[in-house]
Scaffold this motif. Structure first.
Motif, PDB file in Angstrom:
ATOM      1  N   LEU A   1       6.406  -4.384  -8.128  1.00 12.35           N
ATOM      2  CA  LEU A   1       5.550  -3.662  -7.186  1.00 12.35           C
ATOM      3  C   LEU A   1       6.310  -3.218  -5.937  1.00 12.35           C
ATOM      4  N   ASP A   2       7.613  -3.428  -5.945  1.00 14.27           N
ATOM      5  CA  ASP A   2       8.417  -3.089  -4.777  1.00 14.27           C
ATOM      6  C   ASP A   2       9.016  -1.692  -4.944  1.00 14.27           C
TER       7      ASP A   2
ATOM      8  N   ALA B   1       4.040   0.845  -2.465  1.00 12.67           N
ATOM      9  CA  ALA B   1       3.014   0.680  -3.497  1.00 12.67           C
ATOM     10  C   ALA B   1       2.246  -0.618  -3.292  1.00 12.67           C
ATOM     11  N   TYR B   2       2.898  -1.619  -2.716  1.00 13.07           N
ATOM     12  CA  TYR B   2       2.220  -2.913  -2.546  1.00 13.07           C
ATOM     13  C   TYR B   2       1.068  -2.811  -1.554  1.00 13.07           C
TER      14      TYR B   2
ATOM     15  N   SER C   1       8.050   2.812  -3.942  1.00 11.50           N
ATOM     16  CA  SER C   1       7.268   3.740  -3.124  1.00 11.50           C
ATOM     17  C   SER C   1       6.170   4.372  -3.968  1.00 11.50           C
ATOM     18  N   ALA C   2       4.934   4.319  -3.462  1.00 13.38           N
ATOM     19  CA  ALA C   2       3.811   4.919  -4.198  1.00 13.38           C
ATOM     20  C   ALA C   2       3.800   6.435  -4.036  1.00 13.38           C
ATOM     21  N   PHE C   3       4.078   6.910  -2.834  1.00 10.62           N
ATOM     22  CA  PHE C   3       4.138   8.337  -2.539  1.00 10.62           C
ATOM     23  C   PHE C   3       4.844   8.515  -1.203  1.00 10.62           C
TER      24      PHE C   3
ATOM     25  N   SER D   1       8.172   6.999   3.174  1.00 15.95           N
ATOM     26  CA  SER D   1       7.726   6.509   1.867  1.00 15.95           C
ATOM     27  C   SER D   1       6.677   5.428   2.081  1.00 15.95           C
ATOM     28  N   TYR D   2       5.574   5.517   1.327  1.00 17.17           N
ATOM     29  CA  TYR D   2       4.504   4.542   1.492  1.00 17.17           C
ATOM     30  C   TYR D   2       4.593   3.487   0.399  1.00 17.17           C
TER      31      TYR D   2
ATOM     32  N   VAL E   1      -0.863  -0.239  -1.284  1.00 19.18           N
ATOM     33  CA  VAL E   1      -1.933   0.345  -2.097  1.00 19.18           C
ATOM     34  C   VAL E   1      -2.544  -0.727  -2.992  1.00 19.18           C
ATOM     35  N   PHE E   2      -1.700  -1.595  -3.531  1.00 15.53           N
ATOM     36  CA  PHE E   2      -2.183  -2.695  -4.371  1.00 15.53           C
ATOM     37  C   PHE E   2      -3.114  -3.613  -3.584  1.00 15.53           C
TER      38      PHE E   2
END
Length: 313
Positions: free
Chosen positions: A125-126, A139-140, A128-130, A136-137, A142-143
Motif C-alpha cells: 500500500l506504499d 494510497a494509504y 501513490s494513488a494519484f 503525489s497523494y 485513501v485506504f
C-alpha cells in the motif's frame, strides 16, 4: 488551487480518522450512557497489537486480529470493572476509565518502551494513488478514508436495518421490557462496549502505520475525540461523522493559511496600527489551527448545547 485541493483531501482523511476513533465512543455513550475516558487508549492498543502481529501474520490479518483483541479487552473492562460501578453514576465511570487510561499507557511503556515503534505502511500500500499538480497523494491515506466510510455504513445499517439493532435500542430505552421478552440486557451492554472498543482498536491498527505509534498517541488524540462527540451531539453517529469532517477540514485549511488579522486590516490601510498593537492581531491563522476545534465546540455549545445532530433535552 492544487494546495487547496490537497488541504481539503488531507482534512477529509483526518476527519475520517477522527470519526473512526469517535464512532466507538459515540456508540458506547448512545447505547449505554457511558463516557469512556479510556477510549483513546483502546485506539493505542490497536496500533501496538497490529505492530506486534504484522511481522508474524501479515498486515491484513494483523488488522483483524488486533481489532478482535481490543474488543476482548473492552469486554473484560465492561464485565469486571464498569458493570460494578455503573449504578453509581457517571462520576464513578469517568474516574474508573480515567485511571484505566493511565494503567494502559504505563503498560505500553513497560513492554514497548517510552519511544515510538517501527510500525510502517506495508509495501503493498506504499505507493501513490494519484497526483495533484506536482504532489503525489499516498494510497494509504485513501485506504484509511475507505475503511472509515465502510465502518460508518456498516454500523449505520446494523443499528437501523437489522434485528440486532432493534434489540440493542430496546435494551437501552426499555431494559425491563427487553428482559421480559427474554433478552439478556447485561450481555447486550457488554457486547456494545466490546464493539465500541474494537472500532477504536481498528482505527489505531489502521492509523498507527501512517502516523507515529508511540505511548502518547492516546493523549494526543483523546481530547479531540471528545470534542468531536460533543460537537456532533452525544450519542449521534451521524453527528460524529459531520463533526469529524468539519473539524478535519477546518484544521487542515487553517494550517495552510499563513495570514493574520493585520493582513486583513491592511486592505483598510490599518496594517501599521495592527502591527503596533500586536498580540492577537498579528498571530498567523496557521498558528491557531490547533485551537479552532475548541473554539468551534464553544460556539456549538453556546448556540446548540445538544450538539449539531444531538437530541434536544
Amino acid at each position: 488551487m492544487d494546495t487547496l485541493i490537497v488541504s481539503l483531501l488531507n482534512g477529509t482523511i483526518y476527519g475520517l480518522l477522527l470519526f473512526m476513533v469517535s464512532a466507538g465512543l459515540t456508540l458506547i455513550f448512545g447505547m449505554m450512557g457511558v463516557l469512556n475516558f479510556a477510549h483513546a487508549s483502546f485506539y493505542m492498543l490497536g496500533a501496538y497489537f497490529a505492530y506486534s502481529l504484522t511481522d508474524v501474520l501479515g498486515f491484513a490479518p494483523a488488522l483483524v486480529v488486533s481489532t478482535v483483541l481490543v474488543g476482548l479487552v473492552g469486554v473484560v473492562v465492561e464485565k469486571f470493572f464498569l458493570r460494578r460501578v455503573h449504578h453509581y453514576g457517571h462520576a464513578h465511570e469517568l474516574l474508573l476509565t480515567f485511571g484505566l487510561s493511565f494503567i494502559i499507557a504505563e503498560l505500553i511503556k513497560l513492554f514497548f518502551g517510552n519511544f515510538p515503534v517501527n510500525y510502517r505502511i506495508p509495501a503493498g500500500l506504499d505507493f501513490s494513488a494519484f497526483t495533484i499538480g506536482a504532489a503525489s497523494y499516498p494510497a494509504y491515506r485513501v485506504f484509511m478514508g475507505a475503511v472509515a466510510v465502510a465502518m460508518f455504513v456498516v454500523i449505520y445499517l446494523l443499528l437501523t436495518r437489522t434485528r440486532v439493532g432493534i434489540v440493542v435500542r430496546s435494551a437501552i430505552y426499555k431494559p425491563h421490557m427487553a428482559e421480559a421478552l427474554g433478552h439478556n440486557v447485561p450481555l447486550v451492554f457488554m457486547g456494545v462496549f466490546g464493539v465500541g472498543a474494537a472500532l477504536a482498536g481498528l482505527a489505531g491498527a489502521v492509523a498507527g502505520a501512517f502516523y507515529t505509534t508511540n505511548p502518547n498517541m492516546a493523549l494526543e488524540l483523546g481530547v479531540m475525540v471528545f470534542v468531536v462527540v460533543v460537537v456532533g451531539g452525544l450519542g449521534s453517529l451521524e453527528g460524529a461523522m459531520l463533526a469529524s469532517l468539519l473539524i478535519g477540514v477546518i484544521t487542515s485549511l487553517a494550517v495552510a493559511v499563513d495570514a493574520s488579522l493585520a493582513d486583513l486590516l491592511a486592505v483598510f490601510g490599518a496594517r501599521a496600527w495592527a502591527e503596533g498593537v500586536g498580540g492577537l492581531l498579528t498571530l498567523k491563522l496557521s498558528s491557531l489551527a490547533a485551537t479552532l476545534p475548541f473554539a468551534l465546540m464553544l460556539l456549538v455549545l453556546l448556540i446548540r448545547p445538544s450538539g449539531l445532530m444531538g437530541e434536544k433535552a
